[in-house]
Design an enzyme around this catalytic site. Structure first.
Site, PDB file in Angstrom:
ATOM      1  N   HIS A 102       0.868  -1.179   0.000  1.00 53.51           N
ATOM      2  CA  HIS A 102       0.000   0.000   0.000  1.00 53.51           C
ATOM      3  C   HIS A 102       0.907   1.232   0.000  1.00 53.51           C
ATOM      4  O   HIS A 102       2.037   1.168   0.509  1.00 53.51           O
ATOM      5  CB  HIS A 102      -0.833  -0.059   1.283  1.00 53.51           C
ATOM      6  CG  HIS A 102      -1.897   0.973   1.423  1.00 53.51           C
ATOM      7  ND1 HIS A 102      -1.645   2.265   1.823  1.00 53.51           N
ATOM      8  CD2 HIS A 102      -3.251   0.908   1.240  1.00 53.51           C
ATOM      9  CE1 HIS A 102      -2.787   2.934   1.892  1.00 53.51           C
ATOM     10  NE2 HIS A 102      -3.781   2.141   1.546  1.00 53.51           N
ATOM     11  N   ASP A 130       3.160  -4.252   8.010  1.00 54.10           N
ATOM     12  CA  ASP A 130       1.914  -3.509   7.856  1.00 54.10           C
ATOM     13  C   ASP A 130       0.768  -4.528   7.936  1.00 54.10           C
ATOM     14  O   ASP A 130       0.505  -5.258   6.985  1.00 54.10           O
ATOM     15  CB  ASP A 130       1.944  -2.791   6.499  1.00 54.10           C
ATOM     16  CG  ASP A 130       0.589  -2.196   6.134  1.00 54.10           C
ATOM     17  OD1 ASP A 130      -0.357  -2.273   6.950  1.00 54.10           O
ATOM     18  OD2 ASP A 130       0.488  -1.656   5.011  1.00 54.10           O
ATOM     19  N   GLN A 138      -4.466  -5.046   6.772  1.00 53.80           N
ATOM     20  CA  GLN A 138      -5.461  -5.953   6.178  1.00 53.80           C
ATOM     21  C   GLN A 138      -5.402  -7.353   6.780  1.00 53.80           C
ATOM     22  O   GLN A 138      -6.173  -8.229   6.376  1.00 53.80           O
ATOM     23  CB  GLN A 138      -5.256  -6.055   4.660  1.00 53.80           C
ATOM     24  CG  GLN A 138      -5.494  -4.753   3.920  1.00 53.80           C
ATOM     25  CD  GLN A 138      -6.948  -4.292   3.964  1.00 53.80           C
ATOM     26  OE1 GLN A 138      -7.857  -5.056   4.300  1.00 53.80           O
ATOM     27  NE2 GLN A 138      -7.180  -3.034   3.645  1.00 53.80           N
ATOM     28  N   CYS A 168      -4.884   2.754  -3.527  1.00 52.54           N
ATOM     29  CA  CYS A 168      -3.647   3.228  -2.876  1.00 52.54           C
ATOM     30  C   CYS A 168      -2.525   2.195  -3.022  1.00 52.54           C
ATOM     31  O   CYS A 168      -1.736   1.983  -2.083  1.00 52.54           O
ATOM     32  CB  CYS A 168      -3.880   3.546  -1.397  1.00 52.54           C
ATOM     33  SG  CYS A 168      -5.068   4.851  -1.144  1.00 52.54           S
ATOM     34  N   LYS A 192     -10.535  -0.607  10.564  1.00 54.68           N
ATOM     35  CA  LYS A 192     -10.764  -1.792   9.720  1.00 54.68           C
ATOM     36  C   LYS A 192     -11.118  -3.012  10.574  1.00 54.68           C
ATOM     37  O   LYS A 192     -11.385  -4.088  10.068  1.00 54.68           O
ATOM     38  CB  LYS A 192      -9.519  -2.082   8.875  1.00 54.68           C
ATOM     39  CG  LYS A 192      -9.208  -0.990   7.864  1.00 54.68           C
ATOM     40  CD  LYS A 192      -8.015  -1.362   7.018  1.00 54.68           C
ATOM     41  CE  LYS A 192      -7.386  -0.173   6.315  1.00 54.68           C
ATOM     42  NZ  LYS A 192      -8.134   0.342   5.187  1.00 54.68           N
TER      43      LYS A 192
END
Ligand code: PLP
Length: 422
Positions: free
Chosen positions: A140, A217, A220, A381, A243
């Site tokens: 991302h 990261d 997700q 993104c 999220k």
């Protein structure tokens, strides 16, 4: 559980083995009960942001109604209550992601801020001219741009791990890129476009063998996998609360204790100090060292409530339901929508990104919106990964545990209608 009226028999086998009471769970989400353009809302944009159960909404409202106060520095009852609520949320969130200690959890605004914090502290102290930062092609922008900025400032360079055509990371190429100049390896746990789950532990072990720091990261991943930051071997791991059914504007940066202790602070101000004179400031220990100013206390309390909610509905059953749903969606989209091309392996983590022939993804999303179905269209993104597959935009339908097989059927139906018209 009733069988979907439009699905052929072969799909029935993809139902989850363990019962997950999705209808009861949906009743907790007020936003899911509304209509859009006269149709029941079908929310397939949870990878952008997830809806909030009333337990989270109530926790935030209750904080403001009864406990609102600044934390750590008040000598009155509400200040003690607010501090207790914040620190208890920190401890529960830390346990949720497998942190060894609550102090390893730094509250930030979200994954973007978590990565910027690491780049500006760890990056500035560890990276110098000629050094290298290794990323993968599927990152991302939040895990690209902060490193690019750091490289420009320090005279370092980015090395980018390529992908195989199926959306998995080329591990042989990754090992080849690691070397004596590698200072930081920054990688997504899960791609927000392809749904690929990266083998973080193996990649972290290889990075550590070269003395590099590993930044993950997890924006997700945390909503879809049971994450154990310690078992993953991450030095830093970051994610966004919104999220994960929590409020916006709150997120987490996990950092290993030794690293958090040795890093300089990022922002200066109140709350992050032990003592201040005009000559010298002594900093507070982590995590306060990285939490300058008044933080998003209600957000942290809400995120704590989100974590409690997920544990309460049964995280493993929720993930099982989601996995079955994504497998079903991928199968139906491929089989029943002419010309549809899915990107990436999906790996059961919530995203189905696709293009339909040369049809403009924005027009597809508009047509779905008229049918009450919310998906995202654009570059997500993550322009480099789309470019890798010869695209500048795609449609992404993303799923959470509150979605149903019937909603997949509605998506397929709406796409079939839309493609006949567009
Ligand atoms: N990383 C990934 C993989 C994402 O999908 C996102 C958001 O979509 C981010 C980072 C940035 O998250 P936020 O905007 O909440 O900081």
């Amino acid at each position: 559980m009733t069988r979907p009226p439009t699905a052929p028999t072969r799909y029935w086998l993809e139902r989850p083995a363990r019962f997950f009471p999705v209808d009861a769970v949906r009743a907790d989400f007020p936003a899911l009960a509304q209509t859009v353009h006269g149709r029941r809302l079908v929310w397939l944009d949870s990878a952008a942001t997830a809806h909030k159960p009333r337990q989270v909404i109530d926790a935030v409202r209750d904080f403001y109604a009864r406990h609102n106060s600044n934390v750590h520095r008040g000598a009155h009852t509400l200040a003690r209550e607010a501090t207790e609520l914040l620190e208890s949320a920190r401890a529960r969130i830390g346990a949720f992601v497998g942190a060894a200690r609550a102090e390893e959890i730094v509250f930030v605004r979200g994954a973007t801020e978590g990565i910027n914090l690491v780049a500006q502290t760890c990056g500035r102290t560890r990276v110098g001219p000629g050094d290298e930062i290794v990323l993968t092609t599927l990152e991302h922008h939040a895990n690209i741009v902060p490193w690019q900025m750091l490289c420009a400032e320090r005279g370092a360079r980015l090395r980018v791990v390529p992908l195989h055509d199926d959306g998995t990371v080329d591990l042989a190429a990754y090992l080849g890129l690691l070397g004596p100049r590698t200072r930081i390896v920054a990688l997504a746990h899960t791609s927000n476009v392809l749904g690929t789950v990266l083998p973080v532990r193996a990649m972290a072990d290889a990075a550590h063998a070269h003395g590099a720091v590993v930044v993950v990261d997890g924006a997700q991943a945390v909503p879809h996998l049971r994450v154990d930051v310690t078992a993953l071997g991450a030095d830093f791991y970051t994610f966004s609360g919104h999220k994960l059914c929590g409020p916006t504007g709150i997120g987490v940066l996990y950092g290993r204790t030794e690293l958090l202790e040795e890093l300089p602070p990022w922002q200066g101000g109140g709350s992050m100090i032990a003592s201040v004179t005009f000559e010298h400031t002594r900093y507070a220990p982590p995590p306060q060292k990285f939490e300058a100013g008044t933080e998003h206390i209600a957000g942290a309390v809400g995120l704590g409530a989100a974590v409690d909610y997920l544990e309460c509905i049964g995280l493993d059953a929720a993930h099982g339901h989601e996995k079955a749903l994504v497998a079903y969606a991928r199968r139906r989209l491929t089989d029943d929508v002419p010309g549809l091309r899915l990107l990436g392996p999906g790996d059961g983590v919530g995203v189905c990104t696709f293009v339909i022939g040369a049809t403009d993804p924005a027009r597809v999303a508009d047509a779905l919106d008229t049918a009450g179905i919310a998906v995202r269209a654009g570059h997500h993104c993550a322009q480099p990964v789309l470019r890798r597959y010869g695209l500048t935009a795609a449609v992404r339908a993303s799923f959470a545990f509150y979605n149903t097989h019937d909603e997949v059927d509605l998506l397929v139906q709406a796409l079939r209608t839309a493609t006949r018209r567009l």
